[in-house]
Design a protein around this motif. Structure first.
Motif, PDB file in Angstrom:
ATOM      1  N   GLY A  20      19.166  -2.879 -18.562  1.00 29.92           N
ATOM      2  CA  GLY A  20      20.265  -2.198 -18.190  1.00 29.92           C
ATOM      3  C   GLY A  20      21.360  -3.005 -17.416  1.00 29.92           C
ATOM      4  N   ALA A  21      21.311  -4.139 -17.530  1.00 26.15           N
ATOM      5  CA  ALA A  21      22.484  -4.941 -16.726  1.00 26.15           C
ATOM      6  C   ALA A  21      23.626  -4.913 -17.774  1.00 26.15           C
ATOM      7  CB  ALA A  21      22.035  -6.356 -16.662  1.00 26.15           C
ATOM      8  N   ASN A  22      24.553  -5.658 -17.401  1.00 25.20           N
ATOM      9  CA  ASN A  22      26.019  -5.786 -18.190  1.00 25.20           C
ATOM     10  C   ASN A  22      26.500  -4.663 -18.573  1.00 25.20           C
ATOM     11  OD1 ASN A  22      25.883  -8.525 -18.128  1.00 25.20           O
ATOM     12  ND2 ASN A  22      24.218  -8.633 -19.897  1.00 25.20           N
ATOM     13  N   ARG A  23      26.523  -3.569 -17.592  1.00 25.37           N
ATOM     14  CA  ARG A  23      27.285  -2.396 -17.947  1.00 25.37           C
ATOM     15  C   ARG A  23      26.899  -1.738 -19.041  1.00 25.37           C
ATOM     16  NH1 ARG A  23      32.392  -2.513 -15.082  1.00 25.37           N
ATOM     17  NH2 ARG A  23      32.925  -4.588 -13.929  1.00 25.37           N
ATOM     18  N   TYR A  24      25.224  -1.582 -19.217  1.00 33.20           N
ATOM     19  CA  TYR A  24      25.040  -0.532 -20.098  1.00 33.20           C
ATOM     20  C   TYR A  24      23.700   0.116 -19.604  1.00 33.20           C
ATOM     21  CZ  TYR A  24      21.331  -3.304 -22.253  1.00 33.20           C
ATOM     22  OH  TYR A  24      20.184  -3.941 -22.703  1.00 33.20           O
ATOM     23  N   ILE A  25      23.346   1.114 -20.108  1.00 29.80           N
ATOM     24  CA  ILE A  25      22.184   1.838 -19.904  1.00 29.80           C
ATOM     25  C   ILE A  25      21.494   2.082 -21.037  1.00 29.80           C
ATOM     26  CG2 ILE A  25      21.252   3.807 -18.733  1.00 29.80           C
ATOM     27  CD1 ILE A  25      22.681   2.748 -16.784  1.00 29.80           C
ATOM     28  N   PRO A  26      20.182   1.350 -21.228  1.00 33.03           N
ATOM     29  CA  PRO A  26      19.445   1.529 -22.397  1.00 33.03           C
ATOM     30  C   PRO A  26      18.910   2.904 -22.677  1.00 33.03           C
ATOM     31  CG  PRO A  26      18.142   0.657 -20.674  1.00 33.03           C
ATOM     32  CD  PRO A  26      19.500   0.658 -20.080  1.00 33.03           C
ATOM     33  N   ILE A  27      18.578   3.207 -24.016  1.00 34.25           N
ATOM     34  CA  ILE A  27      17.967   4.759 -24.190  1.00 34.25           C
ATOM     35  C   ILE A  27      17.119   4.796 -23.132  1.00 34.25           C
ATOM     36  CG2 ILE A  27      16.956   6.203 -25.733  1.00 34.25           C
ATOM     37  CD1 ILE A  27      18.257   4.282 -27.930  1.00 34.25           C
ATOM     38  N   ASP A  91      11.683  19.615 -22.439  1.00 39.35           N
ATOM     39  CA  ASP A  91      10.830  18.862 -21.737  1.00 39.35           C
ATOM     40  C   ASP A  91      11.608  17.650 -21.014  1.00 39.35           C
ATOM     41  OD1 ASP A  91       8.806  20.604 -22.085  1.00 39.35           O
ATOM     42  OD2 ASP A  91       7.839  19.379 -23.542  1.00 39.35           O
ATOM     43  N   CYS A  92      12.477  17.093 -21.948  1.00 40.98           N
ATOM     44  CA  CYS A  92      12.853  15.935 -21.545  1.00 40.98           C
ATOM     45  C   CYS A  92      14.354  15.607 -21.867  1.00 40.98           C
ATOM     46  CB  CYS A  92      12.371  14.568 -21.801  1.00 40.98           C
ATOM     47  SG  CYS A  92      11.979  14.387 -23.507  1.00 40.98           S
ATOM     48  N   VAL A  93      15.246  14.696 -21.314  1.00 40.67           N
ATOM     49  CA  VAL A  93      16.700  14.354 -21.550  1.00 40.67           C
ATOM     50  C   VAL A  93      16.770  12.876 -21.973  1.00 40.67           C
ATOM     51  CG1 VAL A  93      18.797  14.651 -20.673  1.00 40.67           C
ATOM     52  CG2 VAL A  93      17.196  16.100 -19.849  1.00 40.67           C
ATOM     53  N   ARG A  94      17.355  12.698 -23.094  1.00 37.12           N
ATOM     54  CA  ARG A  94      17.674  11.140 -23.535  1.00 37.12           C
ATOM     55  C   ARG A  94      18.876  11.043 -23.155  1.00 37.12           C
ATOM     56  NH1 ARG A  94      13.484  13.119 -26.444  1.00 37.12           N
ATOM     57  NH2 ARG A  94      11.939  11.664 -27.034  1.00 37.12           N
ATOM     58  N   PHE A  95      19.375   9.787 -22.816  1.00 37.92           N
ATOM     59  CA  PHE A  95      20.576   9.357 -22.622  1.00 37.92           C
ATOM     60  C   PHE A  95      20.741   7.900 -22.732  1.00 37.92           C
ATOM     61  CE2 PHE A  95      20.317   7.347 -18.319  1.00 37.92           C
ATOM     62  CZ  PHE A  95      19.193   8.172 -17.746  1.00 37.92           C
ATOM     63  N   CYS A  96      21.890   7.261 -22.936  1.00 40.51           N
ATOM     64  CA  CYS A  96      22.354   6.007 -22.880  1.00 40.51           C
ATOM     65  C   CYS A  96      23.843   5.960 -22.706  1.00 40.51           C
ATOM     66  CB  CYS A  96      22.005   5.295 -24.271  1.00 40.51           C
ATOM     67  SG  CYS A  96      22.486   5.700 -25.803  1.00 40.51           S
ATOM     68  N   ALA A  97      24.234   4.838 -22.137  1.00 38.07           N
ATOM     69  CA  ALA A  97      25.807   4.554 -21.836  1.00 38.07           C
ATOM     70  C   ALA A  97      26.019   3.137 -21.790  1.00 38.07           C
ATOM     71  CB  ALA A  97      25.835   5.050 -20.712  1.00 38.07           C
ATOM     72  N   GLN A  98      27.530   3.078 -22.243  1.00 43.71           N
ATOM     73  CA  GLN A  98      28.068   1.469 -22.139  1.00 43.71           C
ATOM     74  C   GLN A  98      29.628   1.486 -21.708  1.00 43.71           C
ATOM     75  OE1 GLN A  98      26.797  -1.030 -25.100  1.00 43.71           O
ATOM     76  NE2 GLN A  98      27.702  -2.788 -24.034  1.00 43.71           N
ATOM     77  N   LEU A  99      29.701   0.642 -20.713  1.00 39.38           N
ATOM     78  CA  LEU A  99      31.129   0.485 -20.159  1.00 39.38           C
ATOM     79  C   LEU A  99      31.653  -0.688 -21.072  1.00 39.38           C
ATOM     80  CD1 LEU A  99      32.759   0.989 -17.124  1.00 39.38           C
ATOM     81  CD2 LEU A  99      33.141  -1.104 -18.263  1.00 39.38           C
ATOM     82  N   TYR A 100      33.066  -0.576 -21.902  1.00 37.82           N
ATOM     83  CA  TYR A 100      33.513  -1.663 -22.564  1.00 37.82           C
ATOM     84  C   TYR A 100      34.973  -2.146 -21.814  1.00 37.82           C
ATOM     85  CZ  TYR A 100      30.328   0.132 -26.292  1.00 37.82           C
ATOM     86  OH  TYR A 100      29.357   0.598 -26.876  1.00 37.82           O
ATOM     87  N   PRO A 101      34.676  -3.002 -21.033  1.00 38.10           N
ATOM     88  CA  PRO A 101      35.898  -3.097 -20.100  1.00 38.10           C
ATOM     89  C   PRO A 101      37.092  -3.562 -21.053  1.00 38.10           C
ATOM     90  CG  PRO A 101      34.111  -4.491 -19.138  1.00 38.10           C
ATOM     91  CD  PRO A 101      33.947  -3.843 -20.425  1.00 38.10           C
ATOM     92  N   ARG A 102      36.947  -4.544 -21.918  1.00 37.05           N
ATOM     93  CA  ARG A 102      38.093  -5.062 -22.642  1.00 37.05           C
ATOM     94  C   ARG A 102      38.865  -3.940 -23.598  1.00 37.05           C
ATOM     95  NH1 ARG A 102      36.270 -10.433 -24.982  1.00 37.05           N
ATOM     96  NH2 ARG A 102      34.432 -10.129 -24.208  1.00 37.05           N
TER      97      ARG A 102
END
Ligand code: ATP
Ligand code: MG
Length: 260
Positions: A20-27, A91-102
């Protein structure tokens, strides 16, 4: 980011295995029952526990620990994670995220496989949605909640984390400052953009949100939040004590907030 393995295809990383480096969070899969247990054992509110997770996620995305973008994202992610733990029965929550600076864009997806929004309003006598779409429209109204309403048990609580029906309202207002807000629950989906509301058919047991935020538009978070909450309170006062009709909710989403 765990994309293939999340639907049982044996390829790539397990969900959560990528770093999850580089401004993203994997699933990532969050154990909602563990959070509920921790809350019951320690007396800490679910919101408080989820706040820590949301700060960690936001720090990876923004590479910052404070500032307007950090605070905005941390707030929005916390409110949606908190809803999944407090209301979905999943029972659970799933998430992922990404920041695209440009691209000046952040995207966050959070989903649960719980009961969906419609059944969550069963105890509130002031709303009576009969379809998933009506329930979504109602859930986005300020001050409307499946747990907090006149005469409900939760309204007797005095702590900062008791529900008040503002989480989805404030979050959709934040996203609509240049981004967009999608919420889907069971059979219905709604996309809100500045000045636009688009209804979709949707197929997912539970609730999914996709928040898109435009970093360049989130300056002055505190004053924008205050402005939104004041507008929300004014609308909530107009609605208070009346039975909120689903078509009123839909109309308000389409018309009243267009000038945000
Ligand atoms: N993931 C979910 N699953 C089931 N129902 C949900 C979910 N998210 C929201 N809801 C329903 O939508 C309602 C409105 O959500 P919202 O976040 O706006 O208010 P709240 O959670 O009740 O209060 P607050 O966010 O102010 O603590 C909830 O009370 C609940 O009935
Ligand atoms: Mg909430």
């Amino acid at each position: 980011m765990g994309f293939f393995k999340i639907f049982d295809l044996d390829h790539g990383n397990d969900p959560g295995a990528a770093n999850g480096a580089n401004r993203y969070i994997p699933i990532t899969i969050l154990d909602a029952n563990a959070i509920r247990r921790e809350s019951a054992q320690t007396g800490d509110a679910i919101g408080q526990i989820v706040e820590e997770k949301s700060q960690q996620i936001t720090a990876v995305l923004t590479q910052e620990v404070d500032g307007d973008l950090h605070d905005t994202l941390a707030y929005a992610i916390r409110e949606i994670l908190r809803n999944a733990v407090e209301h979905s029965h999943s029972d659970c929550v799933r998430f992922c995220a990404q920041l695209y600076p440009r691209m000046d864009r952040v995207e966050v997806v959070i989903l649960d496989k719980g009961r969906g929004i419609l059944p969550s309003f069963a105890m509130n006598p002031f709303v009576d949605p009969s379809t998933d779409r009506e329930a979504i429209n109602i859930s986005l109204m300020p001050g409307v909640s499946g747990t907090a309403f006149k005469g409900s048990k939760i309204n007797t609580r005095t702590d900062d984390w008791k529900n008040s029906g503002y989480g989805l309202y404030m979050t959709n207002r934040i996203c609509r400052m240049g981004g967009d807000f999608f919420i889907g629950s069971n059979s219905a989906g709604v996309l809100l953009e500045d000045g636009k509301k688009i209804d979709y058919r949707f197929h997912h047991q539970g609730t999914l949100l996709r928040l898109t935020i435009k970093p360049s538009r989130v300056a002055n978070l505190k004053s924008r939040l205050l402005e939104f909450s004041e507008q929300g309170k004014a609308s909530a006062t107009r609605l208070r004590g009346t039975v909120l009709h689903p078509s009123t909710a839909s109309h308000m989403l389409t018309v009243d907030y267009q000038d945000s």
